[in-house]
Motif scaffolding. Structure first.
Motif, PDB file in Angstrom:
ATOM      1  N   LEU A 180      -3.466   6.577   6.027  1.00 23.17           N
ATOM      2  CA  LEU A 180      -3.563   6.560   4.574  1.00 23.17           C
ATOM      3  C   LEU A 180      -4.435   7.684   4.044  1.00 23.17           C
ATOM      4  CD1 LEU A 180      -3.902   2.724   3.901  1.00 23.17           C
ATOM      5  CD2 LEU A 180      -1.833   4.142   3.862  1.00 23.17           C
ATOM      6  N   ALA A 181      -5.198   8.318   4.926  1.00 17.28           N
ATOM      7  CA  ALA A 181      -6.068   9.421   4.513  1.00 17.28           C
ATOM      8  C   ALA A 181      -6.196  10.405   5.672  1.00 17.28           C
ATOM      9  CB  ALA A 181      -7.438   8.903   4.089  1.00 17.28           C
ATOM     10  N   GLY A 238      -0.653   2.974   0.311  1.00 19.23           N
ATOM     11  CA  GLY A 238       0.433   2.518   1.165  1.00 19.23           C
ATOM     12  C   GLY A 238       1.527   3.566   1.139  1.00 19.23           C
ATOM     13  N   TRP A 239       2.661   3.231   1.781  1.00 18.82           N
ATOM     14  CA  TRP A 239       3.747   4.194   1.878  1.00 18.82           C
ATOM     15  C   TRP A 239       4.988   3.776   1.099  1.00 18.82           C
ATOM     16  CZ3 TRP A 239       3.423   9.040   3.749  1.00 18.82           C
ATOM     17  CH2 TRP A 239       2.260   9.355   4.457  1.00 18.82           C
ATOM     18  N   GLY A 281       4.226   3.237  -9.615  1.00 14.82           N
ATOM     19  CA  GLY A 281       5.515   3.839  -9.900  1.00 14.82           C
ATOM     20  C   GLY A 281       5.477   4.937 -10.941  1.00 14.82           C
ATOM     21  N   GLU A 282       4.287   5.392 -11.334  1.00 14.73           N
ATOM     22  CA  GLU A 282       4.126   6.430 -12.349  1.00 14.73           C
ATOM     23  C   GLU A 282       3.409   7.643 -11.745  1.00 14.73           C
ATOM     24  OE1 GLU A 282       5.307   5.907 -15.348  1.00 14.73           O
ATOM     25  OE2 GLU A 282       5.246   3.750 -15.741  1.00 14.73           O
ATOM     26  N   LEU A 296       7.258   4.932  14.381  1.00 13.62           N
ATOM     27  CA  LEU A 296       6.040   4.198  14.071  1.00 13.62           C
ATOM     28  C   LEU A 296       6.261   3.279  12.873  1.00 13.62           C
ATOM     29  CD1 LEU A 296       3.189   6.868  14.384  1.00 13.62           C
ATOM     30  CD2 LEU A 296       3.576   4.898  15.861  1.00 13.62           C
ATOM     31  N   ASP A 297       5.679   2.115  12.933  1.00 12.72           N
ATOM     32  CA  ASP A 297       5.694   1.193  11.809  1.00 12.72           C
ATOM     33  C   ASP A 297       4.933   1.850  10.652  1.00 12.72           C
ATOM     34  OD1 ASP A 297       5.104  -0.859   9.950  1.00 12.72           O
ATOM     35  OD2 ASP A 297       5.264  -2.372  11.530  1.00 12.72           O
ATOM     36  N   PRO A 298       5.521   1.918   9.426  1.00 12.12           N
ATOM     37  CA  PRO A 298       4.818   2.537   8.300  1.00 12.12           C
ATOM     38  C   PRO A 298       3.431   1.960   8.055  1.00 12.12           C
ATOM     39  CG  PRO A 298       7.104   2.158   7.731  1.00 12.12           C
ATOM     40  CD  PRO A 298       6.884   1.500   9.074  1.00 12.12           C
TER      41      PRO A 298
END
Length: 311
Positions: A38-39, A53-54, A89-90, A31-33
């Motif tokens: 998302l939930a 997002g992934w 990124g945190e 599957l395309d990410p």
């Protein structure tokens, strides 16, 4: 077979726990990410996930209603209402991990600064009282979750509401509304936020705000409660930072031992009403601080959040 549940853990393997959907339709190939959920639905244990997002740096919010029932083999921590947040990124906050059973190691609202009555206060204890999901709704710009947590916390009532907001012009952010009544009398409520090791927290008590700075980016926090005129004795809200020791000391010989001392940011609300609104707003290091206005009206609280590109 790895995705099927087993008798020893009703949540099954990690893959089943996070991604299993008995109604999913077969797909040809990977599957395309962009089509990944998302939930996903939380299930009977009330473990909710919301993503932006992934990608590795994308927004991620987890919320736990701590569902319990006889035959439940999920870990029995005092964690009803616990949440985790990662963005930009945190990893801004999470639980302390293996064996940290007591409430003081979770992102929860501790009533009168105590553990829930009859709850464990040691690594191997079990808290068989939990909470349950009241509502969960997911839309294009908001994700809403509500949980009833009174059973674990032994309160007259306690509802925790969480909303993820994704508005054009702003990174996703989180609103958490606590509505707790300990005993129909004056009490205090410690809103806890476990700071990741190596991250820095700065309090701004005069503005009832705080900033948690990570490796590069930051999380801004703001709180609001009822105004001074709502009760004969006004509500009080103060910001504290409490240092807490890893539950397995460095000389314990335990495989998870640590020398670490952890900072815990605490918003302590004292009053007749445990109603507290919190906003958690990820910000990039290049962005200016969010501007906050507090809305006070009879029996109403609110925050006006100005991100710069949207309000």
């Amino acid at each position: 077979d790895a995705l099927k549940p087993n008798l020893h853990a009703p949540l099954g393997s990690l893959g089943y726990w996070l991604w299993y959907d008995p109604h999913a339709k077969p797909a040809d190939g990977r599957l395309d990410p962009r089509a990944w959920p998302l939930a996903p639905k939380a299930g009977q244990f009330g473990l909710h996930f919301v993503r932006g997002g992934w990608g590795d740096d994308d927004f991620y919010f987890a919320f736990f209603a701590a569902g319990r029932h006889h035959g439940s083999f999920i870990h029995q921590h005092s964690d009803a209402g616990h949440f985790a947040l990662a963005a930009l990124g945190e990893l801004f906050c999470a639980g302390r991990g293996y064996g940290h059973t007591p409430a003081r190691h979770h992102n929860v609202l501790c009533v009168n600064g105590r553990e829930p009555p009859n709850a464990p206060d040691h690594p191997n204890g079990e808290s068989w009282r939990g909470g349950y999901t009241l509502a969960a709704a997911h839309g294009a710009q908001t994700n809403y979750i509500a949980a009833d947590l009174a059973w674990q916390w032994h309160t007259v009532w306690y509802h925790r509401h969480a909303m993820v907001v994704r508005m054009p012009g702003a990174d996703p952010y989180v609103l958490i509304l606590d509505n707790c009544n300990e005993n129909n009398d004056w009490a205090f409520y410690d809103w806890q936020f476990q700071i990741q090791p190596g991250y820095r927290v700065e309090r701004m008590p005069a503005e009832t705000r705080a900033v948690v700075t990570g490796k590069k980016n930051r999380l801004e926090l703001a709180w609001a409660t009822y105004g001074a005129g709502e009760y004969a004795r006004p509500q009080e809200l103060e910001l504290l930072v409490d240092q807490r020791r890893h539950i397995y000391a460095a000389d314990s010989g335990h495989p998870h031992q640590s020398q670490a001392l952890f900072d815990c940011l605490v918003a302590r609300l004292s009053g007749y009403s445990g109603v507290l609104l919190a906003a958690l707003m990820p910000r990039r290091d290049t962005q200016p601080p969010v501007r906050i206005e507090r809305v006070h009206a009879p029996r109403q609280i609110g925050l006006v959040i100005d991100h710069g590109n949207c309000r």
